[in-house]
Design a protein around this motif. Structure first.
Motif, mmCIF file in Angstrom:
data_model
loop_
_atom_site.group_PDB
_atom_site.id
_atom_site.type_symbol
_atom_site.label_atom_id
_atom_site.label_comp_id
_atom_site.label_asym_id
_atom_site.label_seq_id
_atom_site.Cartn_x
_atom_site.Cartn_y
_atom_site.Cartn_z
ATOM 1 N N GLN A 129 0.834 -1.202 0.000
ATOM 2 C CA GLN A 129 0.000 0.000 0.000
ATOM 3 C C GLN A 129 0.869 1.252 0.000
ATOM 4 N N ARG A 130 1.919 1.220 0.795
ATOM 5 C CA ARG A 130 2.805 2.385 0.849
ATOM 6 C C ARG A 130 3.544 2.597 -0.468
ATOM 7 N N THR A 131 4.049 1.515 -1.051
ATOM 8 C CA THR A 131 4.793 1.643 -2.307
ATOM 9 C C THR A 131 3.892 2.095 -3.446
ATOM 10 N N TYR A 132 2.728 1.477 -3.557
ATOM 11 C CA TYR A 132 1.815 1.866 -4.634
ATOM 12 C C TYR A 132 1.297 3.285 -4.390
ATOM 13 N N GLY A 133 1.088 3.633 -3.128
ATOM 14 C CA GLY A 133 0.675 4.993 -2.803
ATOM 15 C C GLY A 133 1.715 6.011 -3.236
ATOM 16 N N TYR A 134 2.972 5.682 -3.029
ATOM 17 C CA TYR A 134 4.054 6.573 -3.449
ATOM 18 C C TYR A 134 4.046 6.740 -4.965
ATOM 19 N N MET A 135 3.829 5.647 -5.693
ATOM 20 C CA MET A 135 3.767 5.738 -7.153
ATOM 21 C C MET A 135 2.627 6.653 -7.598
ATOM 22 N N LEU A 136 1.482 6.509 -6.941
ATOM 23 C CA LEU A 136 0.332 7.348 -7.271
ATOM 24 C C LEU A 136 0.584 8.810 -6.910
ATOM 25 N N LEU A 137 1.234 9.034 -5.800
ATOM 26 C CA LEU A 137 1.505 10.399 -5.368
ATOM 27 C C LEU A 137 2.433 11.118 -6.341
ATOM 28 N N GLU A 138 3.460 10.409 -6.804
ATOM 29 C CA GLU A 138 4.469 11.016 -7.667
ATOM 30 C C GLU A 138 4.183 10.807 -9.158
ATOM 31 N N GLY A 139 3.162 10.012 -9.470
ATOM 32 C CA GLY A 139 2.887 9.727 -10.876
ATOM 33 C C GLY A 139 3.959 8.880 -11.523
ATOM 34 N N ILE A 140 4.491 7.916 -10.779
ATOM 35 C CA ILE A 140 5.547 7.044 -11.286
ATOM 36 C C ILE A 140 4.933 5.809 -11.931
ATOM 37 N N GLY A 141 4.905 5.780 -13.246
ATOM 38 C CA GLY A 141 4.363 4.642 -13.963
ATOM 39 C C GLY A 141 2.851 4.575 -13.978
ATOM 40 N N VAL A 142 2.193 5.490 -13.277
ATOM 41 C CA VAL A 142 0.728 5.543 -13.215
ATOM 42 C C VAL A 142 0.301 7.007 -13.253
ATOM 43 N N GLU A 143 -0.991 7.217 -13.477
ATOM 44 C CA GLU A 143 -1.502 8.584 -13.435
ATOM 45 C C GLU A 143 -1.521 9.072 -11.988
ATOM 46 N N GLU A 144 -1.092 10.294 -11.778
ATOM 47 C CA GLU A 144 -1.026 10.847 -10.426
ATOM 48 C C GLU A 144 -2.418 10.893 -9.803
ATOM 49 N N ASP A 145 -2.498 10.436 -8.539
ATOM 50 C CA ASP A 145 -3.770 10.436 -7.815
ATOM 51 C C ASP A 145 -3.469 10.650 -6.336
ATOM 52 N N ARG A 146 -3.431 11.894 -5.932
ATOM 53 C CA ARG A 146 -3.047 12.257 -4.563
ATOM 54 C C ARG A 146 -4.047 11.703 -3.535
ATOM 55 N N ASP A 147 -5.335 11.757 -3.866
ATOM 56 C CA ASP A 147 -6.345 11.293 -2.912
ATOM 57 C C ASP A 147 -6.233 9.792 -2.679
ATOM 58 N N ARG A 148 -6.066 9.038 -3.759
ATOM 59 C CA ARG A 148 -5.922 7.584 -3.606
ATOM 60 C C ARG A 148 -4.627 7.247 -2.878
ATOM 61 N N ALA A 149 -3.573 8.018 -3.150
ATOM 62 C CA ALA A 149 -2.305 7.802 -2.439
ATOM 63 C C ALA A 149 -2.504 7.987 -0.942
ATOM 64 N N ALA A 150 -3.223 9.051 -0.572
ATOM 65 C CA ALA A 150 -3.466 9.307 0.849
ATOM 66 C C ALA A 150 -4.256 8.173 1.488
ATOM 67 N N GLU A 151 -5.231 7.632 0.758
ATOM 68 C CA GLU A 151 -6.015 6.507 1.273
ATOM 69 C C GLU A 151 -5.119 5.299 1.545
ATOM 70 N N LEU A 152 -4.222 5.023 0.613
ATOM 71 C CA LEU A 152 -3.326 3.880 0.790
ATOM 72 C C LEU A 152 -2.343 4.116 1.924
ATOM 73 N N PHE A 153 -1.806 5.328 2.016
ATOM 74 C CA PHE A 153 -0.892 5.646 3.115
ATOM 75 C C PHE A 153 -1.610 5.480 4.461
ATOM 76 N N ARG A 154 -2.866 5.938 4.513
ATOM 77 C CA ARG A 154 -3.603 5.837 5.774
ATOM 78 C C ARG A 154 -3.837 4.380 6.161
ATOM 79 N N ALA A 155 -4.192 3.562 5.183
ATOM 80 C CA ALA A 155 -4.409 2.140 5.474
ATOM 81 C C ALA A 155 -3.129 1.506 6.004
ATOM 82 N N ALA A 156 -2.009 1.816 5.366
ATOM 83 C CA ALA A 156 -0.732 1.254 5.802
ATOM 84 C C ALA A 156 -0.316 1.815 7.156
ATOM 85 N N ALA A 157 -0.546 3.109 7.362
ATOM 86 C CA ALA A 157 -0.199 3.736 8.644
ATOM 87 C C ALA A 157 -1.025 3.142 9.774
#
Length: 270
Positions: free
Chosen positions: A91-119
């Motif tokens: 969740q943290r790694t994929y969230g980071y990819m989404l946050l930075e737009g690495i290999g995927v379309e940037e999605d800050r809200d979804r990144a935050a959701e994944l970070f929260r789940a992992a946290a």
């Protein structure tokens, strides 16, 4: 230590444990650790393809950190799989990819959701990442404190920045020192400057030069000129520079600084 741990795990056929150990060695600066981490991917792929979320998360991180862009699509695929399985590291790694737009379309809200789940599951790096996205300063501070409990130096440095913005300078300096003692060069620079200028404490040129010298020992020479200028200003003498070098564990550089400022004169007073 981590290399030996990784080799023992590899000999036992525990490729996930081996990969984690090699990555830890690489994070501590071991070129061999980085090389072995890339090699172990051959054995991680069958595990990840067979449904191991932990192998998938580890594989994604290795691809992202140690491979070129040709491996990016695989990094995304394995990170997404690990995140979908509910693994905090995934969740943290994929969230980071989404946050930075690495290999995927940037999605800050979804990144935050994944970070929260992992946290929420106790992932310290997810706490650090989420702390930089939330709007509530109290929540951000709690998340950073959780990350510091896991020893993450960047969390301590960021926490110090937040406390400084609130004019809680004594607390901020304590966290800068905490992060500096764990190798964070930005925190070293902040601590040196605060000791020099008297923020959060009385001015202490010995401690200022100490942290400028420690920065240099960690490969960051940005504070060298400040240390020289401080000595030239008369704020401390050669004996105090030697004390700073002793505290920094680098007496040789202290002597070089003395030679630069006072021409090598064997004196405790410029």
């Amino acid at each position: 230590m981590h290399l030996d741990e990784g080799r023992r795990a590899a000999e036992a056929g525990d490729w996930v444990a081996a990969g984690h150990a090699f990555v830890r060695a690489a994070m501590e600066g071991s070129a061999e650790g980085a090389e072995l981490a890339t090699l172990v991917t051959v054995d991680l792929v069958p595990l990840a393809d067979g449904g191991s979320a932990e192998a998938a998360a580890l594989l994604s991180g290795i691809y992202l950190e140690y491979f070129d862009e040709s491996a990016l699509s695989d990094a995304v695929r394995y990170a997404r799989a690990a995140a979908g399985a509910g693994l905090p590291a995934g969740q943290r790694t994929y969230g980071y990819m989404l946050l930075e737009g690495i290999g995927v379309e940037e999605d800050r809200d979804r990144a935050a959701e994944l970070f929260r789940a992992a946290a929420d599951a106790g992932d310290a790096y997810a706490c650090l990442n989420l702390a930089q996205l939330v709007d509530d300063p109290d929540e951000s501070q709690r998340l950073l404190e959780a990350a510091t409990r896991a020893g993450i130096d960047a969390a301590g440095a960021l926490l110090a920045d937040r406390l400084s913005a609130l004019d809680r300078d004594e607390e901020a300096l304590r966290w800068y020192l905490w992060a500096a003692e764990r190798g964070h060069t930005g925190a070293m620079n902040a601590a040196a400057c605060w000791y020099r200028d008297g923020f959060g404490t009385e001015p202490d040129p010995v401690q200022a030069v100490r942290w400028f010298l420690v920065m240099l020992a960690h490969g960051d020479g940005d504070g060298v000129h400040e240390a020289i200028d401080l000595a030239k200003s008369g704020a401390l003498d050669a004996g105090q520079v030697r004390e700073a070098g002793r505290l920094a564990g680098d007496p040789g550089t202290a002597e070089a600084l003395i030679s630069t400022v006072w021409g090598g004169a064997d004196t405790d007073r410029a």
